[in-house]
Design a protein around this motif. Structure first.
Motif, PDB file in Angstrom:
ATOM      1  N   TYR A  77      -5.209  17.339  15.180  1.00 51.12           N
ATOM      2  CA  TYR A  77      -5.350  16.599  13.918  1.00 51.12           C
ATOM      3  C   TYR A  77      -4.083  16.742  13.066  1.00 51.12           C
ATOM      4  CZ  TYR A  77     -10.302  15.866  14.953  1.00 51.12           C
ATOM      5  OH  TYR A  77     -11.488  15.475  15.523  1.00 51.12           O
ATOM      6  N   ASN A  78      -3.480  17.920  13.086  1.00 46.37           N
ATOM      7  CA  ASN A  78      -2.218  18.108  12.352  1.00 46.37           C
ATOM      8  C   ASN A  78      -1.120  17.209  12.913  1.00 46.37           C
ATOM      9  OD1 ASN A  78      -3.227  20.001  10.546  1.00 46.37           O
ATOM     10  ND2 ASN A  78      -2.723  21.748  11.875  1.00 46.37           N
ATOM     11  N   TYR A  79      -1.086  17.116  14.251  1.00 50.68           N
ATOM     12  CA  TYR A  79      -0.107  16.227  14.879  1.00 50.68           C
ATOM     13  C   TYR A  79      -0.340  14.779  14.434  1.00 50.68           C
ATOM     14  CZ  TYR A  79       1.198  19.958  18.201  1.00 50.68           C
ATOM     15  OH  TYR A  79       1.651  21.123  18.770  1.00 50.68           O
ATOM     16  N   LEU A  80      -1.603  14.386  14.382  1.00 50.37           N
ATOM     17  CA  LEU A  80      -1.934  13.018  13.963  1.00 50.37           C
ATOM     18  C   LEU A  80      -1.501  12.769  12.526  1.00 50.37           C
ATOM     19  CD1 LEU A  80      -5.477  12.620  15.592  1.00 50.37           C
ATOM     20  CD2 LEU A  80      -3.398  11.393  16.234  1.00 50.37           C
ATOM     21  N   ASN A  81      -1.693  13.770  11.676  1.00 49.90           N
ATOM     22  CA  ASN A  81      -1.248  13.637  10.286  1.00 49.90           C
ATOM     23  C   ASN A  81       0.263  13.458  10.218  1.00 49.90           C
ATOM     24  OD1 ASN A  81      -3.805  13.847   9.178  1.00 49.90           O
ATOM     25  ND2 ASN A  81      -3.718  16.087   9.010  1.00 49.90           N
ATOM     26  N   ILE A  89       2.151  12.256  12.576  1.00 49.48           N
ATOM     27  CA  ILE A  89       2.459  10.929  13.137  1.00 49.48           C
ATOM     28  C   ILE A  89       2.232   9.846  12.095  1.00 49.48           C
ATOM     29  CG2 ILE A  89       1.702   9.209  14.835  1.00 49.48           C
ATOM     30  CD1 ILE A  89       1.054  11.652  16.681  1.00 49.48           C
ATOM     31  N   ASN A  90       1.118   9.956  11.346  1.00 49.14           N
ATOM     32  CA  ASN A  90       0.815   8.958  10.314  1.00 49.14           C
ATOM     33  C   ASN A  90       1.820   9.006   9.167  1.00 49.14           C
ATOM     34  OD1 ASN A  90      -1.445   7.911  11.649  1.00 49.14           O
ATOM     35  ND2 ASN A  90      -2.811   9.468  10.779  1.00 49.14           N
ATOM     36  N   GLU A  91       2.224  10.204   8.804  1.00 45.48           N
ATOM     37  CA  GLU A  91       3.232  10.340   7.751  1.00 45.48           C
ATOM     38  C   GLU A  91       4.560   9.731   8.195  1.00 45.48           C
ATOM     39  OE1 GLU A  91       3.219  11.452   4.568  1.00 45.48           O
ATOM     40  OE2 GLU A  91       1.037  11.388   4.811  1.00 45.48           O
ATOM     41  N   GLU A  92       4.869   9.928   9.451  1.00 43.31           N
ATOM     42  CA  GLU A  92       6.112   9.365   9.995  1.00 43.31           C
ATOM     43  C   GLU A  92       6.072   7.836   9.951  1.00 43.31           C
ATOM     44  OE1 GLU A  92       9.789   8.814  11.825  1.00 43.31           O
ATOM     45  OE2 GLU A  92       8.905  10.599  10.893  1.00 43.31           O
ATOM     46  N   LYS A  93       4.870   7.286  10.192  1.00 43.88           N
ATOM     47  CA  LYS A  93       4.745   5.832  10.132  1.00 43.88           C
ATOM     48  C   LYS A  93       4.929   5.310   8.703  1.00 43.88           C
ATOM     49  CE  LYS A  93       1.585   5.371  14.081  1.00 43.88           C
ATOM     50  NZ  LYS A  93       0.185   5.041  14.498  1.00 43.88           N
ATOM     51  N   LYS A  94       4.413   6.111   7.741  1.00 46.53           N
ATOM     52  CA  LYS A  94       4.517   5.687   6.332  1.00 46.53           C
ATOM     53  C   LYS A  94       5.939   5.865   5.821  1.00 46.53           C
ATOM     54  CE  LYS A  94      -0.256   6.965   5.179  1.00 46.53           C
ATOM     55  NZ  LYS A  94      -1.109   7.902   4.383  1.00 46.53           N
ATOM     56  N   HIS A  95       6.581   6.946   6.256  1.00 45.87           N
ATOM     57  CA  HIS A  95       7.923   7.252   5.760  1.00 45.87           C
ATOM     58  C   HIS A  95       8.850   7.540   6.934  1.00 45.87           C
ATOM     59  CE1 HIS A  95       6.010   7.605   1.847  1.00 45.87           C
ATOM     60  NE2 HIS A  95       5.157   8.484   2.357  1.00 45.87           N
ATOM     61  N   PRO A  96       9.202   6.522   7.687  1.00 45.54           N
ATOM     62  CA  PRO A  96      10.066   6.741   8.856  1.00 45.54           C
ATOM     63  C   PRO A  96      11.401   7.329   8.461  1.00 45.54           C
ATOM     64  CG  PRO A  96       9.946   4.415   8.284  1.00 45.54           C
ATOM     65  CD  PRO A  96       8.911   5.105   7.445  1.00 45.54           C
ATOM     66  N   VAL A  97      11.876   8.259   9.269  1.00 43.41           N
ATOM     67  CA  VAL A  97      13.168   8.906   9.015  1.00 43.41           C
ATOM     68  C   VAL A  97      14.268   7.934   9.376  1.00 43.41           C
ATOM     69  CG1 VAL A  97      14.666  10.835   9.596  1.00 43.41           C
ATOM     70  CG2 VAL A  97      12.184  11.167   9.498  1.00 43.41           C
ATOM     71  N   GLU A  98      15.168   7.709   8.411  1.00 47.55           N
ATOM     72  CA  GLU A  98      16.267   6.786   8.679  1.00 47.55           C
ATOM     73  C   GLU A  98      17.260   7.440   9.616  1.00 47.55           C
ATOM     74  OE1 GLU A  98      18.072   5.528   5.100  1.00 47.55           O
ATOM     75  OE2 GLU A  98      16.250   4.603   4.284  1.00 47.55           O
ATOM     76  N   SER A  99      17.680   6.643  10.590  1.00 47.41           N
ATOM     77  CA  SER A  99      18.670   7.159  11.540  1.00 47.41           C
ATOM     78  C   SER A  99      20.011   7.328  10.847  1.00 47.41           C
ATOM     79  CB  SER A  99      18.806   6.181  12.734  1.00 47.41           C
ATOM     80  OG  SER A  99      19.200   4.912  12.273  1.00 47.41           O
ATOM     81  N   LYS A 100      20.697   8.394  11.180  1.00 50.89           N
ATOM     82  CA  LYS A 100      21.988   8.682  10.550  1.00 50.89           C
ATOM     83  C   LYS A 100      23.095   7.904  11.236  1.00 50.89           C
ATOM     84  CE  LYS A 100      20.534  13.321   9.197  1.00 50.89           C
ATOM     85  NZ  LYS A 100      20.828  14.768   9.271  1.00 50.89           N
TER      86      LYS A 100
END
Length: 214
Positions: free
Chosen positions: A197-201, A203-214
């Motif tokens: 469930y932590n992994y899913l959280n 993953i969902n956070e990553e979808k909401k705030h994707p890390v911009e590639s440098k």
């Protein structure tokens, strides 16, 4: 062998072929020495609408004119006046002055229509992977196997990033909505359900705030 004997043999063959392949198969014997009244015998003449005493076909007359009669004509295409599709073969028999032929004309119009119908039925607009199983656990096992192939490691060698990749893959394919799916995945990855469930959280956070590639 005289003409009568040749015709008797051809009659047996013609009758057998017409009975074997049914009403859509016309079989005829023609006398090429008499092109105007060529047909000696005919079975299932309704295929081309001809009868005993009728003349050679257009192709037969052309073959005689151009003397293309030394070889058989196998599996060629023709059409009737009303547009029905016919596949044909013609076998030439020459013995002395006797010149006969055995013609086979198969009406495959209905088969062509059935083929077109089946082709249309089988047509799909988009190719998507889908597999069908009677047991949902079999589906989950297949998905987990695919996920492990994607990562390329056994569970014992996976780090957190690898495990998140597996969970993300399984979540996107709907594996975690299967009853006890989360528990099975957790046991397979040697982690707790809460970790999944932590992994899913994450993953969902990553979808909401994707890390911009440098």
């Amino acid at each position: 062998m005289n003409k009568k004997e040749i015709i008797e043999i051809l009659e047996r063959i013609a009758a057998g072929i017409s009975q074997t392949f049914g009403n859509d198969c016309e079989v005829l014997i023609s006398d090429l020495n008499n092109p105007d009244n060529s047909i000696i015998s005919i079975y299932n003449g309704h295929v081309t609408g001809r009868k005993v005493g009728d003349s050679l076909s257009e192709l037969g007359l052309k073959a005689m004119k151009e003397k293309h009669v030394e070889h058989d004509l196998i599996n060629y295409h023709a059409k009737t006046k009303d547009g029905r599709l016919i596949k044909c073969s013609t076998f030439h028999i020459k013995s002395g002055k006797h010149w006969l032929c055995l013609g086979i004309n198969y009406d495959y119009t209905n088969l062509a229509m059935a083929h077109a119908t089946l082709e249309n039925l089988f047509k799909v607009e988009e190719s998507m992977k889908d597999e069908f199983y009677a047991n949902p656990n079999e589906i989950l096992e297949g998905m987990i196997s695919d996920a492990f192939k994607l990562v390329g490691k056994p569970a014992s060698l996976m780090n957190k990033e690898d495990r998140i990749k597996v969970v993300k893959y399984l979540d996107e394919r709907g594996a975690l909505v299967i009853q006890k799916g989360v528990q099975i995945v957790a046991e397979t990855l040697n982690v707790s359900r809460y970790t999944i469930y932590n992994y899913l959280n994450e993953i969902n956070e990553e979808k909401k705030h994707p890390v911009e590639s440098k």
